[in-house]
Design a protein around this motif. Structure first.
Motif, short mmCIF file in Angstrom:
data_model
loop_
_atom_site.label_atom_id
_atom_site.label_comp_id
_atom_site.label_asym_id
_atom_site.label_seq_id
_atom_site.Cartn_x
_atom_site.Cartn_y
_atom_site.Cartn_z
N THR A 1 0.84 -1.19 0.00
CA THR A 1 0.00 0.00 0.00
C THR A 1 0.88 1.25 0.00
O THR A 1 1.82 1.35 0.80
N LEU A 2 0.57 2.15 -0.93
CA LEU A 2 1.26 3.44 -0.96
C LEU A 2 0.33 4.47 -0.32
O LEU A 2 -0.81 4.64 -0.76
N VAL A 3 0.81 5.09 0.75
CA VAL A 3 -0.01 6.11 1.41
C VAL A 3 0.54 7.48 1.03
O VAL A 3 1.73 7.75 1.25
N VAL A 4 -0.29 8.29 0.41
CA VAL A 4 0.19 9.62 -0.03
C VAL A 4 -0.58 10.73 0.68
O VAL A 4 -1.80 10.64 0.88
N ASP A 5 0.13 11.76 1.10
CA ASP A 5 -0.51 12.97 1.64
C ASP A 5 -0.41 14.05 0.56
O ASP A 5 0.70 14.42 0.15
N LEU A 6 -1.57 14.52 0.13
CA LEU A 6 -1.59 15.57 -0.90
C LEU A 6 -1.75 16.94 -0.24
O LEU A 6 -2.05 17.03 0.96
N GLU A 7 -1.59 17.99 -1.04
CA GLU A 7 -1.73 19.34 -0.50
C GLU A 7 -3.15 19.63 -0.06
O GLU A 7 -3.40 20.39 0.87
N ARG A 8 -4.09 19.06 -0.78
CA ARG A 8 -5.49 19.32 -0.45
C ARG A 8 -6.35 18.09 -0.80
O ARG A 8 -5.85 17.15 -1.43
N GLU A 9 -7.59 18.19 -0.42
CA GLU A 9 -8.52 17.10 -0.72
C GLU A 9 -8.77 17.03 -2.23
O GLU A 9 -9.09 18.04 -2.85
N PRO B 1 -10.21 14.22 -5.63
CA PRO B 1 -10.90 12.95 -5.93
C PRO B 1 -9.88 11.80 -5.97
O PRO B 1 -8.69 12.04 -6.18
N PRO B 2 -10.34 10.55 -5.78
CA PRO B 2 -9.45 9.39 -5.73
C PRO B 2 -8.51 9.32 -6.94
O PRO B 2 -8.96 9.58 -8.07
N ILE B 3 -7.27 9.00 -6.71
CA ILE B 3 -6.27 8.88 -7.78
C ILE B 3 -6.52 7.58 -8.53
O ILE B 3 -6.22 6.49 -8.02
N ASP B 4 -7.08 7.67 -9.73
CA ASP B 4 -7.38 6.43 -10.45
C ASP B 4 -6.72 6.39 -11.82
O ASP B 4 -7.05 5.56 -12.65
N ASP B 5 -5.76 7.29 -12.02
CA ASP B 5 -5.15 7.33 -13.36
C ASP B 5 -3.67 6.94 -13.31
O ASP B 5 -2.92 7.27 -14.22
N VAL B 6 -3.27 6.24 -12.23
CA VAL B 6 -1.89 5.75 -12.18
C VAL B 6 -1.89 4.27 -12.52
O VAL B 6 -2.53 3.47 -11.83
N PRO B 7 -1.21 3.87 -13.62
CA PRO B 7 -1.25 2.46 -14.02
C PRO B 7 -0.63 1.54 -12.95
O PRO B 7 0.39 1.88 -12.36
N GLY B 8 -1.30 0.43 -12.72
CA GLY B 8 -0.78 -0.56 -11.76
C GLY B 8 -1.24 -0.31 -10.34
O GLY B 8 -1.05 -1.16 -9.48
N ALA B 9 -1.84 0.82 -10.07
CA ALA B 9 -2.29 1.09 -8.70
C ALA B 9 -3.77 1.45 -8.70
O ALA B 9 -4.28 2.00 -9.67
N PRO C 1 -6.98 3.06 -6.11
CA PRO C 1 -7.28 3.70 -4.83
C PRO C 1 -8.14 2.76 -3.97
O PRO C 1 -9.06 2.13 -4.48
N VAL C 2 -7.79 2.64 -2.69
CA VAL C 2 -8.61 1.79 -1.82
C VAL C 2 -9.29 2.60 -0.73
O VAL C 2 -10.27 2.16 -0.13
N LYS C 3 -8.78 3.83 -0.46
CA LYS C 3 -9.35 4.59 0.64
C LYS C 3 -8.94 6.06 0.48
O LYS C 3 -7.83 6.35 0.02
N VAL C 4 -9.88 6.95 0.80
CA VAL C 4 -9.57 8.39 0.78
C VAL C 4 -10.02 8.98 2.10
O VAL C 4 -11.13 8.69 2.56
N GLU C 5 -9.17 9.78 2.72
CA GLU C 5 -9.54 10.41 3.98
C GLU C 5 -8.97 11.82 3.96
O GLU C 5 -7.79 12.04 4.24
N GLY C 6 -9.78 12.79 3.57
CA GLY C 6 -9.28 14.16 3.43
C GLY C 6 -8.18 14.20 2.37
O GLY C 6 -8.31 13.56 1.31
#
Lengths: 324, 267
Positions: free
Chosen positions: A249-257, A259-267, A269-274
């Motif tokens: 699992t890759l956990v990423v902290d973005l600058e802001r809220e 939508p789920p990251i769904d355009d990275v090949p091979g990965a 999204p399983v969960k979004v929290e803020g």
């Protein structure tokens, strides 16, 4: 495992039990239970192998065959070149067994008395007995317990006492059937450390069954998984992830809220929290290209990679098999 | 052999650790001794020389019974329940992989227990009985040593019988019915309920020929010097030894069958 010179060798070993069941007033139904259903493996001298599987998978049955108290229904089985069920007593002098849920110690007597009996039983020479007892007492912290009746020992103390009893005669092979069952964290750590020492220093071959996967992770490079009487995996701990299709699992902290990251090949999204998002990807793939892709497209502040949980991997393996 | 000696010593020490239980046993044996003694006095007053014993000999029978109650396991106790429990729970697996013979292991263990119970629970009740009543105890050291030999053989027979009962747990999930039957047979046919010489005719002959009589009736008769002389003693001890050998061999046979069943079928 290729053609390793096996110290423990199993070829096509089966154990079939006849279970009789009452079916009606007098009629009895006979049913076959294949507890072990064709197992092959070899364990070279000095290796420490984990043997895991769900309840009723055939682990204890295998161990009982390896000690000679059960005869295989079919197949060939050798421990140190000996056929266990034919020469149980000869083999007994060369193996040590710890059944976590049973004890070899005398309930009413001090620990020391049970060791005295072990010494007579295995005809251990005095000097060797003293040296081994001293080592066990030191490493397993038994000093204060030797004169305490076994019934007064805690579970962890009793288990350490049992492990020492199994090692006083310098066995070449040690079978451990759930040696850490019911122990607290400190006792578990102590037992593991001791087993690691015994394996490293004495070159004792160890076969370990357990439900505690931390035992395996900390002690064994090789693991065998048995389910429904068959080996479903035999290899390194890492390889288990590939077979179990486990994910990191890759956990990423973005600058802001966002939508789920769904355009990275091979990965995916399983969960979004803020602003924090969790992306899953196969454990066998490198994290680098995925991290790069995310960093390129999104305002990344921080990230971490979580390794797959071995328990989940194995749970999935068991579930797959039962679905068959 | 040294292993089994060590096992016997452990068996002795195991029972020696429970001092309160021992004291309770001594107390119980003594109280029961008095109860049975007064019953026998009433009986022998009514029927003097019943079973060929005079009153003093009958009272000796009572107190020796109480002294041997624990050692010869005349009302159960000892290893049999433990063996059954180990078979039922599967702990017997631990016993089976040990490089030791199962029957000899349990025998040594039980002899250790019996030795302790003979000393711990036997001496005091007999001494109390001898002080309170007029008993017929031999003055000859030789008779006492033959008595001890007879007690030892009786304990062997008792062990062998209970080992057979214990092994049945391999086939029966609940052995309590069989255990109860075994205790009842022992109580009656050992002579604990009444001396076997009291029973008339065929019942008496059969009772005296069964192995249980080796556990109490024969040792008491040796002590009372009713079995004396080379021929008498030879017949008494020979009878016990024969039953011991036959039953121990039967135990080995049953053990082999049971082990094969476990080893092949997994119990």
């Amino acid at each position: 495992m290729g053609r390793v010179d096996g110290f423990i060798e199993l070829e096509g070993v089966e154990k079939v039990f006849q279970v009789r069941r009452r079916a009606g007033l007098l009629r009895r139904e006979r049913r076959e239970v294949r507890a072990v259903d064709g197992i092959d493996f070899r364990v070279p001298r000095g290796e420490m192998v984990g043997y895991i599987g769900p309840n009723g998978a055939g682990k204890s049955t295998t161990i009982k065959m390896l000690t000679g108290i059960l005869t295989p229904s079919a197949g060939r089985l050798r421990v140190a070149g000996i056929d266990p069920s034919r020469e149980r007593t000869r083999l007994a002098r060369r193996i040590g067994v710890v059944f976590g849920q049973r004890t070899t110690l005398w309930w009413d007597l001090p620990l020391r008395d049970s060791y005295g009996l072990v010494r007579r039983m295995y005809r251990i020479p005095d000097s060797r007995y003293r040296a081994n007892l001293e080592r066990c007492v030191e490493l397993l912290d038994l000093g204060a317990l030797l004169d305490v009746p076994v019934r007064q020992l805690s579970l962890g103390q009793r288990m350490r006492g049992d492990i020492a009893a199994a090692l006083l005669h310098d066995p070449e092979v040690l079978y451990l059937d759930e040696p850490t069952i019911g122990l607290d964290v400190v006792s578990k750590a102590k037992v593991r450390e001791f087993l690691r020492d015994v394996n490293a220093e004495q070159g004792t071959t160890v076969l370990l069954t357990t439900h505690d996967l931390t035992d395996i992770e900390q002690l064994c490079k090789r693991v065998m998984v048995i389910d429904h009487g068959r080996l479903v995996y035999d290899g390194g701990l890492d390889g288990l992830h590939a077979v179990g299709e486990s994910e990191r699992t890759l956990v990423v902290d973005l600058e802001r809220e966002l939508p789920p990251i769904d355009d990275v090949p091979g990965a995916r999204p399983v969960k979004v929290e803020g602003p924090r998002q969790w992306l899953a990807f196969p454990a066998t793939r490198s994290a680098a290209p995925i991290v790069a892709a995310v960093a390129e497209r999104y305002p990344l502040v921080d990230l971490s990679v979580r390794e797959p949980d071995i328990e989940e991997v194995i749970a999935r393996m068991y579930a797959d098999r039962s679905a068959l | 052999m040294r292993l089994y000696a060590a096992v016997a010593v452990s068996g002795f020490r195991r029972y020696a650790t429970y001092r309160v239980a021992t004291a309770a046993g001594v107390f119980t044996n003594t109280v029961f001794g008095f109860i049975v003694a007064y019953t026998y006095i009433a009986l022998w007053n009514e029927r003097p020389h019943l079973g060929g014993y005079d009153r003093s000999q009958a009272l000796t029978f009572v107190w020796v019974s109480q002294a041997l109650l624990g050692a010869a396991s005349l009302i159960g106790g000892g290893f049999q329940e433990e063996l059954q429990e180990r078979i039922r729970s599967g702990d017997i697996a631990v016993d089976l992989y040990r490089p030791a013979d199962l029957q000899l292991w349990w025998l040594a263990n039980d002899l250790g227990r019996a030795a302790f119970q003979l000393l711990g629970r036997g001496v005091v009740p007999l001494a109390v009985g001898a002080l309170a009543f007029e008993l017929t105890l031999p003055t000859s050291a030789l008779t006492w040593s033959f008595f001890l030999m007879s007690v030892f053989l009786g304990i062997l027979v008792g062990f062998a019988l209970r080992y057979l009962v214990g092994l049945c747990a391999f086939w029966m999930l609940d052995g309590s019915g069989l255990s109860l039957l075994s205790v009842l047979l022992t109580m009656f046919f050992s002579g604990l309920t009444l001396p076997l010489t009291v029973f008339p005719g065929a019942l008496g002959d059969v009772a005296r020929a069964l192995p249980w009589s080796a556990m109490l009736q024969v040792p008491v008769d040796v002590l009372l010097e009713r079995r004396h002389g080379a021929a008498g003693l030879g017949a008494a001890l020979g009878f016990q030894a024969l039953w011991a050998v036959v039953l121990l061999l039967a135990g080995r046979g049953l053990q082999a069958v049971a082990t094969r069943k476990v080893v092949v079928q997994g119990g």
